[in-house]
Design a protein around this motif. Structure first.
Motif, PDB file in Angstrom:
ATOM      1  N   GLU A 156       1.155  10.501  -3.771  1.00  0.00           N
ATOM      2  CA  GLU A 156       0.689   9.126  -3.966  1.00  0.00           C
ATOM      3  C   GLU A 156       0.221   8.897  -5.396  1.00  0.00           C
ATOM      4  N   CYS A 203       3.291   8.783  -7.698  1.00  0.00           N
ATOM      5  CA  CYS A 203       4.021   7.521  -7.535  1.00  0.00           C
ATOM      6  C   CYS A 203       3.282   6.363  -8.197  1.00  0.00           C
ATOM      7  N   LEU A 218       8.060   4.054  -0.766  1.00  0.00           N
ATOM      8  CA  LEU A 218       7.086   4.991  -1.341  1.00  0.00           C
ATOM      9  C   LEU A 218       5.731   4.866  -0.664  1.00  0.00           C
ATOM     10  N   ASN A 267       3.783   7.853   1.395  1.00  0.00           N
ATOM     11  CA  ASN A 267       2.403   8.234   1.091  1.00  0.00           C
ATOM     12  C   ASN A 267       1.508   8.141   2.316  1.00  0.00           C
TER      13      ASN A 267
END
Length: 307
Positions: free
Chosen positions: A202, A205, A224, A228
């Motif tokens: 996370e 990203c 994404l 996460n």
């Protein structure tokens, strides 16, 4: 317990949203789910810091082998500070998220999703604070919920190992106590490793999307975000199991509680003599927890009787 709340409430909401494209509980879930997820990160972070301090105190205590068990009121007070502090730091998440709708240009289906956008109905002072939190949210995540527990745990472990190494030279501790302390330190390190591995994607990203790829599509961001979230669910699933496996007294107590709920755990007639002997030993050993001694000793069974 907080891991259980995440799996019991947040996981069904996320799965329902991915299947039906409708948000369960509407705008309430858009605010409560991020609040609980960020609170979970805070609870884990501050719990690891508290465990690291506890191990440091255990290593530096002059009478570590005879260290008394901490009272329940003290433990509850520490847990209250951890929980209240984590929930307080997560309050901006309730004001930051809101429910939005989007219509697909191909199928015309209306989908609901959560967007990070403060409501314009908030007071001006609160609105500015929420915007400040939104702008600093990425680095706040990275600094408080990733760097703090990892660096704090590593520092405490290095200092504790150095102190324990000097204590081994002077032979101030027994072998059994040193083995127990080492086992507890390994448990904390394992919890920190699992937490670090599950929160790393996370943070990576967030940094990549913010600075290197500003033109990422909404579908990629949603994917994404889903990945996460499932890393967080994985952490919440693995942490209790890992704790029960590595912490042997806690795992044994948990198995005893589960065993007492089963029907096959009743006393066996053929082994009543051995169970009576173990019961006698348990009563004699548990008498140290009472200030007033027993008035009459427990009856002893004669050997060779039908019992």
């Amino acid at each position: 317990f907080w891991d259980f709340l995440i799996l019991f409430f947040c996981l069904p909401v996320v799965i329902f949203n991915e299947i039906t494209k409708k948000r369960l509980l509407g705008d309430v879930s858009c605010r409560i789910v991020p609040f609980m997820e960020v609170s979970s990160l805070g609870v884990t972070t501050f719990s690891l810091c508290a465990l690291g301090i506890d191990r440091f105190h255990a290593a530096t205590s002059p009478q570590a082998s005879t260290r008394p068990i901490e009272q329940c009121q003290s433990i509850i007070a520490k847990l209250a500070v951890i929980w209240v502090g984590s929930m307080t730091l997560s309050v901006p998440e309730i004001l930051l998220w809101q429910l939005a709708q989007d219509t697909s240009p191909v199928s015309g289906v209306v989908t609901e999703y959560c967007t990070m956008k403060p409501s314009s109905n908030l007071p001006e002072s609160i609105y500015s604070l929420v915007l400040t939190y939104q702008n600093a949210r990425m680095w706040w995540y990275f600094g408080c919920y990733f760097c703090l527990p990892v660096l704090f745990t590593v520092s405490c472990q290095l200092v504790t190992r150095r102190i324990r190494g000097s204590d081994k030279k002077s032979e101030c501790r027994g072998a059994k106590h040193g083995q127990c302390e080492g086992h507890l330190n390994c448990t904390i390190v394992a919890l920190t490793v699992i937490y670090g591995l599950c929160t790393t994607p996370e943070n990576v990203c967030n940094i990549v999307v913010a600075y290197m790829s500003p033109d990422v599509s909404k579908q990629t961001l949603d994917l994404l975000n889903l990945i996460n979230q499932f890393f967080l669910f994985f952490k919440c699933s693995v942490t209790p199991v890992l704790l029960l496996c590595l912490c042997r007294p806690l795992g044994q107590a948990f198995m005893d509680c589960c065993c007492c709920c089963c029907e096959g755990c009743g006393p066996d007639i053929t082994s009543s003599e051995s169970s009576a002997d173990s019961k006698l030993k348990t009563e004699m050993s548990s008498s140290i927890f009472f200030d007033k001694p027993r008035e009459t000793p427990p009856p002893l069974l004669a050997l060779g009787t039908p019992c």
